[in-house]
Scaffold this motif. Sequence first.
Motif, short mmCIF file in Angstrom:
data_model
loop_
_atom_site.label_atom_id
_atom_site.label_comp_id
_atom_site.label_asym_id
_atom_site.label_seq_id
_atom_site.Cartn_x
_atom_site.Cartn_y
_atom_site.Cartn_z
N ALA A 112 -26.27 24.49 -40.52
CA ALA A 112 -24.89 24.03 -40.54
C ALA A 112 -23.90 25.15 -40.81
N GLY A 113 -24.36 26.37 -41.00
CA GLY A 113 -23.47 27.47 -41.33
C GLY A 113 -22.72 28.02 -40.13
N ILE A 114 -21.70 28.79 -40.42
CA ILE A 114 -20.93 29.48 -39.39
C ILE A 114 -21.32 30.95 -39.44
N ASN A 115 -21.71 31.49 -38.32
CA ASN A 115 -22.11 32.90 -38.23
C ASN A 115 -20.86 33.76 -38.08
N VAL A 116 -20.83 34.88 -38.81
CA VAL A 116 -19.69 35.79 -38.77
C VAL A 116 -20.20 37.19 -38.46
N LYS A 117 -19.55 37.85 -37.51
CA LYS A 117 -19.86 39.23 -37.18
C LYS A 117 -18.59 40.05 -37.35
N ILE A 118 -18.74 41.23 -37.91
CA ILE A 118 -17.61 42.15 -38.05
C ILE A 118 -17.72 43.18 -36.94
N LEU A 119 -16.71 43.24 -36.10
CA LEU A 119 -16.69 44.17 -34.97
C LEU A 119 -15.81 45.36 -35.35
N ASP A 120 -16.45 46.47 -35.70
CA ASP A 120 -15.68 47.62 -36.13
C ASP A 120 -15.51 48.67 -35.04
N GLN A 121 -16.28 48.60 -33.96
CA GLN A 121 -16.22 49.64 -32.93
C GLN A 121 -15.03 49.50 -31.97
N PRO A 122 -14.69 48.31 -31.48
CA PRO A 122 -13.65 48.25 -30.44
C PRO A 122 -12.29 48.76 -30.88
N TRP A 123 -11.92 48.59 -32.13
CA TRP A 123 -10.59 48.97 -32.60
C TRP A 123 -10.65 50.04 -33.71
N ALA A 124 -11.72 50.83 -33.73
CA ALA A 124 -11.91 51.82 -34.78
C ALA A 124 -10.82 52.90 -34.75
N ASN A 125 -10.40 53.34 -33.57
CA ASN A 125 -9.38 54.39 -33.49
C ASN A 125 -8.00 53.90 -33.93
N GLN A 126 -7.81 52.58 -34.06
CA GLN A 126 -6.54 52.03 -34.53
C GLN A 126 -6.62 51.61 -35.99
#
Length: 118
Positions: A75-89
């Motif tokens: 029943a949980g919600i999966n969370v992913k942290i995406l650090d690569q696409p906007w790393a230069n900003q």
Amino acid sequence: MSRATGLAIRRAQMQSNLFAAIATMDADGTERILGKPVFYDVNAPALPTATTAGVLPILYGDFKAGYVVGVRGGAGINVKILDQPWANQGQLGILAYRRLDGRVRRSEAIQSVKVSHT
């Protein structure tokens, strides 16, 4: 059903001058066919034409009894942290998702309505 199908049903009702109304609208704007509420879906096919004969544009029935939606993988919600696409900003992206599944439980509770293209 699609909105185009609903419009065609109301148009046919007016053209045939039916005494007992098939398609009605409540005071609050709820549309009904044969006393049951109508729900529109943009993914539903429109009325069949000569080239799309055999299309079933209307599903009628008790969807609560006939179709079940369930949660897969807990029943949980999966969370992913995406650090690569906007790393230069200097920004992070957060993606949250939940896996769901749906299937027909009782096929006799939902029936498709065949409409002629002529």
